[in-house]
Motif scaffolding. Structure first.
Motif, PDB file in Angstrom:
ATOM      1  N   ASP A 255       0.899  -1.118   0.166  1.00 25.15           N
ATOM      2  CA  ASP A 255       0.094   0.226   0.022  1.00 25.15           C
ATOM      3  C   ASP A 255       0.983   1.232  -0.132  1.00 25.15           C
ATOM      4  OD1 ASP A 255      -1.958   1.942   0.408  1.00 25.15           O
ATOM      5  OD2 ASP A 255      -2.472   1.427   2.389  1.00 25.15           O
ATOM      6  N   SER A 257      -0.669   4.338  -0.276  1.00 26.62           N
ATOM      7  CA  SER A 257      -1.378   5.361  -0.076  1.00 26.62           C
ATOM      8  C   SER A 257      -0.935   6.633   1.027  1.00 26.62           C
ATOM      9  CB  SER A 257      -2.903   5.043   0.362  1.00 26.62           C
ATOM     10  OG  SER A 257      -2.860   4.298   1.910  1.00 26.62           O
ATOM     11  N   HIS A 293      -0.009  -0.107  -4.733  1.00 30.92           N
ATOM     12  CA  HIS A 293      -1.533   0.206  -4.974  1.00 30.92           C
ATOM     13  C   HIS A 293      -1.851   1.523  -4.017  1.00 30.92           C
ATOM     14  CE1 HIS A 293      -3.300  -1.403  -1.448  1.00 30.92           C
ATOM     15  NE2 HIS A 293      -2.261  -2.323  -1.575  1.00 30.92           N
ATOM     16  N   HIS A 294      -2.841   2.319  -4.444  1.00 32.40           N
ATOM     17  CA  HIS A 294      -3.703   3.048  -3.533  1.00 32.40           C
ATOM     18  C   HIS A 294      -5.192   2.742  -3.803  1.00 32.40           C
ATOM     19  CE1 HIS A 294      -3.502   5.854  -6.821  1.00 32.40           C
ATOM     20  NE2 HIS A 294      -2.353   5.615  -7.085  1.00 32.40           N
ATOM     21  N   THR A 295      -5.808   3.518  -4.813  1.00 35.41           N
ATOM     22  CA  THR A 295      -7.271   3.201  -5.185  1.00 35.41           C
ATOM     23  C   THR A 295      -6.808   2.365  -6.427  1.00 35.41           C
ATOM     24  OG1 THR A 295      -7.299   5.354  -6.382  1.00 35.41           O
ATOM     25  CG2 THR A 295      -8.215   5.158  -4.223  1.00 35.41           C
ATOM     26  N   THR A 314      -7.363   3.781  -0.194  1.00 38.68           N
ATOM     27  CA  THR A 314      -6.914   2.505  -0.321  1.00 38.68           C
ATOM     28  C   THR A 314      -7.861   1.606  -0.876  1.00 38.68           C
ATOM     29  OG1 THR A 314      -5.192   2.966   1.385  1.00 38.68           O
ATOM     30  CG2 THR A 314      -5.472   0.573   0.563  1.00 38.68           C
ATOM     31  N   VAL A 316      -7.427  -2.452  -1.613  1.00 35.08           N
ATOM     32  CA  VAL A 316      -6.499  -3.528  -2.006  1.00 35.08           C
ATOM     33  C   VAL A 316      -6.688  -4.361  -2.904  1.00 35.08           C
ATOM     34  CG1 VAL A 316      -5.325  -5.402  -0.553  1.00 35.08           C
ATOM     35  CG2 VAL A 316      -5.947  -3.229   0.555  1.00 35.08           C
ATOM     36  N   SER A 344       0.742  -3.808   4.469  1.00 35.37           N
ATOM     37  CA  SER A 344      -0.149  -2.736   4.575  1.00 35.37           C
ATOM     38  C   SER A 344      -0.034  -2.489   5.958  1.00 35.37           C
ATOM     39  CB  SER A 344      -1.515  -3.352   4.052  1.00 35.37           C
ATOM     40  OG  SER A 344      -2.625  -2.432   4.327  1.00 35.37           O
ATOM     41  N   ASN A 348      -8.191   0.066   4.540  1.00 32.37           N
ATOM     42  CA  ASN A 348      -8.772  -0.240   3.294  1.00 32.37           C
ATOM     43  C   ASN A 348     -10.300  -0.018   3.415  1.00 32.37           C
ATOM     44  OD1 ASN A 348      -9.179  -1.451   0.926  1.00 32.37           O
ATOM     45  ND2 ASN A 348      -9.817  -3.346   1.671  1.00 32.37           N
TER      46      ASN A 348
END
Length: 422
Positions: A255, A257, A293-295, A314, A316, A344, A348
């Protein structure tokens, strides 16, 4: 007093056997130092050697000596106080002084340390001792290194079954030509001269006999050249060529974000480095796929994976979907050993966590050897942790662990990959 030191099988003057015996004897202290070094080191030198400090009092070599008691004579050089027959009194109790500094430490008992340097291979061996990859039994054959016998030219030595007849005869012919070429040329010249003399009326008989004698000597010399010699033999050469049969891919999901700060990423990076080193000890060919990743999820390189930061929420499941797509396109499960590690802070969207559960259960867990999830946070667990915990109850190839501080990395790693009881 006699000291026995085993110096067999020493390499380049080093006491290899005694070194291994020393490591075995002080394995507890050395393993503790190695464990501490994992969290103390930077990521770039996690696989280098290490200096181990051991108290000097613990490294005495076993020795044979005469025990106390009995009558014995000693010569003390430089004596100017005693004569033969005098008895020497013992020093008062506690009056003896060591060879070290006269003043003791004011905060406890002091002691000298013995510094012992271990190599990179010894460091990694101690670091990953007693660990194993779970569910490896299903793919035991793929772990083995396979070899294929291939042709590699010709050699002068070999077994009769590998003789190359054509090459041997070619070598024999070349040798015989080289050894008899001048003799054959001379023989041809003498034969032509003999024919000319025999066709000439009134030729000298003695000269004809002399030429015939020379021809016979040359033919004998040519006949003595062996048809084939051991020097001519050529054998087919075969070597073992390593076939890359053990190949694995490690998916790293993280993650990035706004809630994931750089300190959290550094903890995740240390965990990924340990996992990579551990997998390379089992699989000869290991590829790493980084997915951040984020969104939205994206496959990136290592630099962008660890040091880029995004803002926003976020989701996942986006990373899990991308991982499944990449795995299907490039890493078929029947050809690759697939491992995945996700890091992470637990954030989420609540509606997305059940979707992650479905993706893992349907698409990912049936294909991966092991899926490890580490949650790096000091807060209470949220919906993502609970969904993964529920999967852990039903599947043996997923594990979830909680990391609060950098000191927790190595203990958590050992817990994830500890040897399973039979």
């Amino acid at each position: 007093m006699a000291n026995f030191i085993d110096r067999r099988l020493n390499a380049k003057g080093k006491s290899t056997v005694n070194r291994q015996r020393f490591i075995q004897r002080y394995k507890k202290q050395i393993k503790q130092a190695v464990s501490d070094a994992v969290t103390r080191r930077s990521v770039t030198d996690v696989d280098k050697g290490e200096e181990i400090s051991i108290p000097t009092r613990d490294i005495n070599e076993p020795s044979f000596h005469q025990g106390a008691g009995g009558v014995r004579e000693k010569v003390h050089p430089g004596n100017d106080q005693f004569i033969r027959g005098d008895k020497i009194e013992r020093p008062p109790s506690g009056d003896g002084r060591g060879a070290g500094p006269g003043d003791a430490s004011d905060n406890g008992e002091g002691q000298d340390d013995f510094i012992f340097q271990i190599s990179k291979d010894e460091y990694l061996e101690l670091l990953f001792e007693d660990l194993e990859l779970p569910n490896l039994q299903k793919n035991q054959l793929n772990k083995l290194v396979e070899y294929q016998i291939v042709r590699a030219g010709f050699t002068n030595d070999g077994v009769p079954a590998n003789i190359n007849i054509v090459r041997s005869l070619r070598s024999s012919l070349a040798r015989r030509i080289a050894m008899s070429a001048s003799k054959r040329a001379e023989l041809k010249r003498l034969e032509e001269a003999l024919t000319q003399l025999e066709d000439t009326p009134g030729a000298e008989a003695e000269k004809i006999i002399e030429i015939r004698s020379k021809i016979k000597i040359l033919k004998d010399k040519i006949a003595k050249v062996p048809f084939i010699d051991t020097f001519d033999l050529r054998f087919n050469n075969f070597v073992k060529k390593e076939i890359p049969s053990s190949q694995a891919v490690m998916f790293c999901l993280m993650d990035v974000s706004g809630s994931m700060d750089q300190a959290t990423k550094d903890i995740a990076k240390r965990f990924y480095i340990l996992l990579y080193l551990f997998l390379t000890r089992t699989y000869k060919n290991l590829e790493v796929v980084y997915i951040r990743h984020h969104t939205q999820a994206k496959e990136v390189d290592e630099q962008e994976f660890f040091y880029s930061q995004e803002t926003g929420g976020t989701i996942v499941s986006s990373a899990l979907k991308l991982m499944h797509e990449i795995q299907k396109q490039r890493y078929p499960e029947n050809e690759w050993n697939i491992y995945a590690a996700q890091a992470s802070d637990g954030d989420n969207w609540a509606d997305d966590s059940p979707q992650c559960h479905k993706l893992l259960e349907k698409n990912i867990l049936p294909t991966v050897r092991y899926f490890s999830y580490i949650e790096i946070t000091n807060r209470a667990h949220q919906t993502l942790w609970r969904e993964y915990e529920n999967l852990q109850k039903s599947y043996s190839n997923i594990a979830v662990q909680h990391i609060k501080h950098a000191d927790d990395i190595y203990p958590v790693f050992r817990e994830l990959f500890k040897k399973q009881s039979v």
